[in-house]
Design an enzyme around this catalytic site. Structure first.
Site, mmCIF file in Angstrom:
data_model
loop_
_atom_site.group_PDB
_atom_site.id
_atom_site.type_symbol
_atom_site.label_atom_id
_atom_site.label_comp_id
_atom_site.label_asym_id
_atom_site.label_seq_id
_atom_site.Cartn_x
_atom_site.Cartn_y
_atom_site.Cartn_z
ATOM 1 N N ASP A 1 0.847 -1.194 0.000
ATOM 2 C CA ASP A 1 0.000 0.000 0.000
ATOM 3 C C ASP A 1 0.881 1.243 0.000
ATOM 4 O O ASP A 1 1.930 1.276 0.636
ATOM 5 C CB ASP A 1 -0.893 0.025 1.242
ATOM 6 N N ASP A 2 0.439 2.257 -0.696
ATOM 7 C CA ASP A 2 1.139 3.539 -0.767
ATOM 8 C C ASP A 2 2.567 3.382 -1.288
ATOM 9 O O ASP A 2 3.475 4.077 -0.862
ATOM 10 C CB ASP A 2 1.157 4.227 0.605
ATOM 11 N N HIS B 1 -9.068 -5.655 5.175
ATOM 12 C CA HIS B 1 -9.924 -4.508 4.861
ATOM 13 C C HIS B 1 -10.875 -4.783 3.690
ATOM 14 O O HIS B 1 -11.131 -3.922 2.849
ATOM 15 C CB HIS B 1 -9.048 -3.278 4.568
ATOM 16 N N CYS C 1 -6.879 1.779 -1.148
ATOM 17 C CA CYS C 1 -6.250 0.476 -0.927
ATOM 18 C C CYS C 1 -7.174 -0.731 -1.052
ATOM 19 O O CYS C 1 -6.852 -1.687 -1.758
ATOM 20 C CB CYS C 1 -5.569 0.469 0.430
#
Length: 189
Positions: A58-59, A160, A96
């Site tokens: 992520d990121d 998530h 995400c």
């Protein structure tokens, strides 16, 4: 190369006055050889399946890793990328969990239920197909397909993609996982 059976028979033959209890007839040796040959042949004929490791950062931008031209030193990730297959045509979503849902299902976010991250779903999107806010059961996941094909499937990291029992990693194809079900969860609490 000497087999365990041959080694055992030779050791027993060296003992004076001891009679070997192992059969030494050609028939028994032939049966053992035939069984061994069949096992070796079936193992040799079976195709060797590759190990599959997917790392989703992520990121992390495409050019952040050294293997893809970035200036950050990532020697371990670079060696994995250089020895394996690198895919460089993956579309990401602006957030995400929708991106993760596309990676796991191989389909657009509106087909897999994460048209938007659950926390960002607008009031006019609530209750609309494609905006369920979790990875829906209308799509198969990569771990489900791999598990059905005989692979072991494991996951570590942020999930998530839903918290209900039918939405957690174990329900979507992972044999074992060490995951955070929430988007901003903490391993420490």
């Amino acid at each position: 190369m000497e087999t365990v059976l041959q080694r055992s028979m030779r050791a027993r033959a060296r003992r004076p006055g001891k009679r070997s209890r192992l059969p030494t007839t050609p028939g028994m040796v032939g049966v053992v050889a035939a069984l061994a040959a069949a096992a070796i042949a079936s193992a040799a004929d079976a195709p060797r399946r590759p190990n599959i490791v997917i790392i989703l950062g992520d990121d992390l931008g495409f050019a952040d890793m050294g293997a893809f031209g970035g200036e950050i030193k990532t020697p371990n990730l670079d060696s994995l990328a250089m020895e394996g297959v690198r895919f460089a045509n993956f579309y990401t979503h602006a957030s995400c969990s929708p991106t993760r849902s596309m990676l796991l299902s191989g389909v657009d976010t509106h087909r897999n239920g994460l048209g938007n991250m659950d926390e960002w779903t607008a009031p006019n999107q609530r209750g609309v197909d494609g905006y369920e806010g979790y990875l829906n059961d209308q799509v198969a996941t990569l771990p489900q397909l791999l598990k059905d094909a005989g692979y072991h499937t494991y996951m570590v990291g942020k999930w998530h993609l839903g918290k209900a029992p039918a939405q957690i990693p174990a329900a979507r194809g992972f044999e074992r996982d060490f995951s955070l079900l929430d988007g901003a969860g903490s391993y420490w609490t």
